[in-house]
Design an enzyme around this catalytic site. Structure first.
Site, PDB file in Angstrom:
ATOM      1  CG  ASP A 107      -2.453   0.940   1.400  1.00 53.17           C
ATOM      2  OD1 ASP A 107      -3.025   0.817   0.491  1.00 53.17           O
ATOM      3  OD2 ASP A 107      -1.719   1.811   1.986  1.00 53.17           O
ATOM      4  NE  ARG A 108      -0.040   6.464   1.352  1.00 52.15           N
ATOM      5  CZ  ARG A 108      -0.661   6.870  -0.134  1.00 52.15           C
ATOM      6  NH1 ARG A 108      -1.355   6.676  -0.613  1.00 52.15           N
ATOM      7  NH2 ARG A 108       0.051   8.461  -0.195  1.00 52.15           N
ATOM      8  CG  HIS A 152      -9.258   6.557   0.930  1.00 53.73           C
ATOM      9  ND1 HIS A 152      -9.904   5.656  -0.141  1.00 53.73           N
ATOM     10  CD2 HIS A 152      -8.043   6.388   0.742  1.00 53.73           C
ATOM     11  CE1 HIS A 152      -8.612   4.778  -0.641  1.00 53.73           C
ATOM     12  NE2 HIS A 152      -7.109   5.271   0.208  1.00 53.73           N
ATOM     13  CE1 TYR A 212      -4.358   7.407   0.518  1.00 50.42           C
ATOM     14  CE2 TYR A 212      -3.410   7.361   3.005  1.00 50.42           C
ATOM     15  CZ  TYR A 212      -4.229   6.498   1.903  1.00 50.42           C
ATOM     16  OH  TYR A 212      -4.234   5.377   2.180  1.00 50.42           O
ATOM     17  CG  HIS A 272      -5.592  -3.824   0.939  1.00 54.67           C
ATOM     18  ND1 HIS A 272      -4.480  -3.219  -1.002  1.00 54.67           N
ATOM     19  CD2 HIS A 272      -5.164  -3.284   1.351  1.00 54.67           C
ATOM     20  CE1 HIS A 272      -4.013  -2.518  -0.087  1.00 54.67           C
ATOM     21  NE2 HIS A 272      -4.098  -2.616   1.138  1.00 54.67           N
TER      22      HIS A 272
END
Length: 292
Positions: A107-108, A152, A212, A272
């Site tokens: 992910d990030r 988001h 983000y 995920h």
């Protein structure tokens, strides 16, 4: 006390002026660095890290702005650029005595890993990405009504102030929402780990939003420059990904091939949070990667 990865030592590692990362280190052997995703901390790697520690030195930091790592202010929109966060990772590994290492991100953390591979090819020997597209491709793919799953991304891309206030109004509902909808096996994130994720996220709202927001602006600039220059990841790359390209109308493997020279793209059937839902599959993929 927050949960820890059993058998790992913890230390604070300075990586930049005024910034230190919380890092868990365990095992001996070839070094591998594991970077967590959202809305999580280094704890998401607890199963994978314990397995790999049998024959690897496993380095598991909280990213800048997350968990128990420092959370510097972001006055100019650059503090949480993936270029800066990638430099943190390289500096942490070097401080621990490793100039070269394998790198896996979820992910990030995968976005940070990709940037590290592009910016520091001499340091990253192998690279694994879990369930993301490169930043530029992500924004190009997230279009139309089906892209509402990524609401988001757009919320946290807004100018400083509103996103932080909205999220702070009900942080556990916001962060917990993603823990719920992105998992196919809710039992993979037990109550104590979930509580640790929520507590860490509540304490990091400005820096999470800044992370983000960077992906909507400065990270896109960096990716655009690399794409125009034809820069690609030179090391072997493994991608584990859900088949969300089928829902959003893109070929994930084809997008990844444009960024890589040596790609193993695998579609997974878990949710995920694959390092928690299917740790054995992730460990196998990481071991296979380092055999290439």
């Amino acid at each position: 006390m927050a949960p820890r990865i059993t058998g790992f030592d913890y230390q604070r590692v300075p990586v930049a002026e005024g910034v230190a990362l919380n890092v868990a280190v365990g095992g001996t052997g070839r070094p591998i660095v594991l970077l967590h995703g959202f809305p999580q901390t280094h704890l998401m790697w607890r199963h994978v890290a314990a397995d790999l520690a049998a024959d690897h030195t496993v380095i598991v930091p909280d990213l800048r702005g997350y968990g128990d790592s420092d959370k510097p202010a972001d006055p100019d929109g650059l503090t949480y650029a993936k270029r800066v966060m990638a430099a943190d990772v390289v500096a942490a590994a070097r401080a621990l005595g490793y100039e070269r290492f394998a790198l896996a991100g979820h992910d990030r953390g995968a976005l940070v890993a990709i940037r590290a591979g592009l910016d520091h090819p001499a340091a990253v020997t192998h690279l694994a990405s879990l369930d993301v597209l490169p930043t530029l491709d992500m924004w190009e793919a997230m279009r139309g009504a089906s892209a509402a799953v990524g609401f988001h991304l757009y919320l946290m891309a807004q100018p400083p102030g509103l996103p932080e206030r909205l999220i702070a109004g009900s942080p556990d509902a916001f962060f917990g929402y993603f823990l719920d909808i992105w998992a196919r096996r809710p039992d993979a994130i037990p109550a104590d780990i979930r509580a640790a994720y929520l507590a860490a996220s509540r304490a990091a709202i400005p820096s999470i939003v800044a992370d983000y927001r960077a992906s909507a602006f400065i990270d896109v600039e960096h990716d655009t420059t690399d794409r125009a220059a034809g820069n690609r990841l030179s090391m072997p790359v493994t991608v584990l990904q859900q088949d969300w390209g089928a829902a959003l109308g893109f070929d994930a493997a084809a997008l990844w091939r444009a960024w890589t020279r040596d790609l193993d793209h695998r579609t997974v059937s878990c949710g995920h949070f694959m390092a928690e839902e299917a740790p054995a599959e992730v460990v196998k993929a990481l071991r296979d990667l380092q055999d290439r």
